[in-house]
Design an enzyme around this catalytic site. Structure first.
Site, PDB file in Angstrom:
ATOM      1  N   GLY A 231      26.704  44.070  32.753  1.00  0.00           N
ATOM      2  CA  GLY A 231      27.640  42.933  32.897  1.00  0.00           C
ATOM      3  C   GLY A 231      27.275  42.373  34.609  1.00  0.00           C
ATOM      4  N   ASN A 232      28.169  41.552  34.918  1.00  0.00           N
ATOM      5  CA  ASN A 232      27.875  40.963  36.241  1.00  0.00           C
ATOM      6  C   ASN A 232      29.183  40.709  36.882  1.00  0.00           C
ATOM      7  OD1 ASN A 232      28.616  38.087  36.046  1.00  0.00           O
ATOM      8  ND2 ASN A 232      26.861  38.288  34.602  1.00  0.00           N
TER       9      ASN A 232
END
Ligand code: CTP
Length: 404
Positions: free
Chosen positions: A212-213
């Site tokens: 993810g980020n």
């Protein structure tokens, strides 16, 4: 969020039995986030008390030209009140007050305020059925409509006289919905569809892990609010975030997880959209294979093979027709040059550049500092602002393109 949020609403009350419903009306306006002031005719105080209305509206209620409670008898300025209002609703309005409004009579503060008001005026009649049907009442209504005032028609039902027919003031919920619809119709993006992507994407590694980020989704959600406040129907395709939309029937949230889900949803809605703003932080790479079972720890290193995700923005740029397409660029070096290259490569109309070199810009926080660049390489630098303000600036620029 209601379109009435932040609006200054002046509620005028005249002497009809339906005046008791104005307490609910004030509550609904406050709930919608509006500021409410009340002006009453002296006779209407027999039907609902100023104390009830001042408590609910959190403002003193005005019913005469002078303030009688004051030893020095101060003047209530009807002109100021008329100018303060973004919208003047007179509900209930009696046959008597409508006739006075139509003829320019100003023998009470409500009527004087009506004559001074520059904002849109709405009126919701309430009276007995024969009065409502009378030709002179119809004449007043026609006259008021010829002034540009907007009627919220009375409904049918049992009346205070015991008779059944048309003359009941519209219910408070209906009045609020009527006003919201009418305001939205006058907004510059009414009838237009805006597609927005927001938030991060999660690319599964196995059933419990993902890549993810740090994107919070705030920027995209603020853009959705800003577009809706211009009257647009918004399709907000959002990756996993903690953001939510506060009760706004113009915004539809389409929750997605991966870059591929976001690609599919964006393509589904793009064709019928007039504007597309892609603010999501989409993963550029995803695991080539998703393990069916949770990956057990074994060797001291683990290699994940990644493959490119589809570039949603670039793919929309390829099929773009009448749509205005807007992208974001998060750059760390040669910012302007890189952003312009991205704008050209992805066939965009505008690109919003945030530089990671600027304090307060980019992921996570409540603020952002952007430069907006158009196709002709004209750029506007904005200072550090809240994401809500950045969203408004962006929608202003988009509106310019839209009207060009
Ligand atoms: N974007 C997208 N789909 C992707 C990757 C990015 O729609 N798979 C969109 C983003 O929403 C943003 C814009 O493309 O509007 C710019 O993304 P960015 O990651 O800055 O640029 P890239 O084109 O991926 O190039 P690079 O990472 O090399 O800077």
């Amino acid at each position: 969020m209601s379109i009435l949020s932040g609006k200054n609403i002046l509620l005028g009350i005249t002497a009809g039995i339906a005046a008791y419903k104005t307490a609910s009306l004030v509550r609904l306006f406050i709930k919608a986030g509006a500021n409410v002031k009340v002006v009453m005719t002296p006779a209407s105080k027999d039907f609902v008390t100023p104390l009830t209305l001042s408590t609910l509206s959190k403002h003193p209620v005005i019913s005469s030209f002078t303030n009688e409670d004051d030893d020095n008898a101060t003047w209530n300025n009807h002109v100021e009140l008329g100018l303060w209002a973004d919208l003047f609703l007179i509900a209930p309005v009696t046959a008597n007050t409508m006739s006075k409004m139509a003829s320019g009579n100003s023998d009470n503060i409500l009527l004087a305020t009506y004559l001074s008001a520059k904002c849109p005026v709405y009126f919701a009649p309430a009276m007995d059925l024969d009065m409502y049907k009378h030709e002179s009442t119809n004449n007043s209504i026609e006259k008021l409509e010829s002034f540009g005032n907007i009627m919220i028609p009375a409904t049918s039902g049992e009346l205070a006289s015991g008779l059944v027919g048309k003359g009941r003031m519209a219910e408070p919920e209906y009045i609020i919905a009527f006003l919201e619809n009418d305001i939205v119709k006058g907004l510059p993006l009414y009838g237009k569809q805006v597609l927005i992507t927001a938030g991060p994407t999660h690319e599964a590694i196995d059933p419990v892990r993902f890549i993810g980020n740090q994107s919070s989704g705030k920027m995209g959600f603020e853009i959705a609010n800003a577009a809706a406040s211009l009257g647009a129907k918004v399709i907000l395709v959002s990756g996993p975030t903690h953001q939510s939309i506060n009760n706004n029937n113009l915004i539809t949230v389409i929750p997605v997880v991966s870059a591929n889900d976001m690609y599919i949803a964006s393509h589904k809605y793009f064709e019928n959209s007039d504007i597309a703003i892609l603010s999501a932080a989409v993963a550029d790479y995803k695991p080539k294979f998703i393990a069916e079972q949770k990956i057990k720890k074994a060797a001291s290193t683990l290699n994940l093979e990644l493959e490119k995700t589809k570039d949603i923005l670039a793919s929309l740029g390829e099929i773009k027709q009448q749509q205005i397409l807007v992208g974001f660029a998060l750059e760390t070096n040669n910012e302007l040059e890189n952003a312009i290259a991205k704008l050209k490569k992805k066939n965009l109309d505008l690109i919003v550049l945030n530089s990671l070199n600027d304090d307060g810009a980019g992921f996570g926080g409540n603020t952002n500092k952007v430069t907006i660049i158009d196709k002709n390489e004209n750029s506007i630098n904005y200072g550090l602002k809240s994401k809500a303000e950045v969203a408004k600036d962006l929608m202003d620029e988009i509106l310019k393109q839209f009207n060009a």
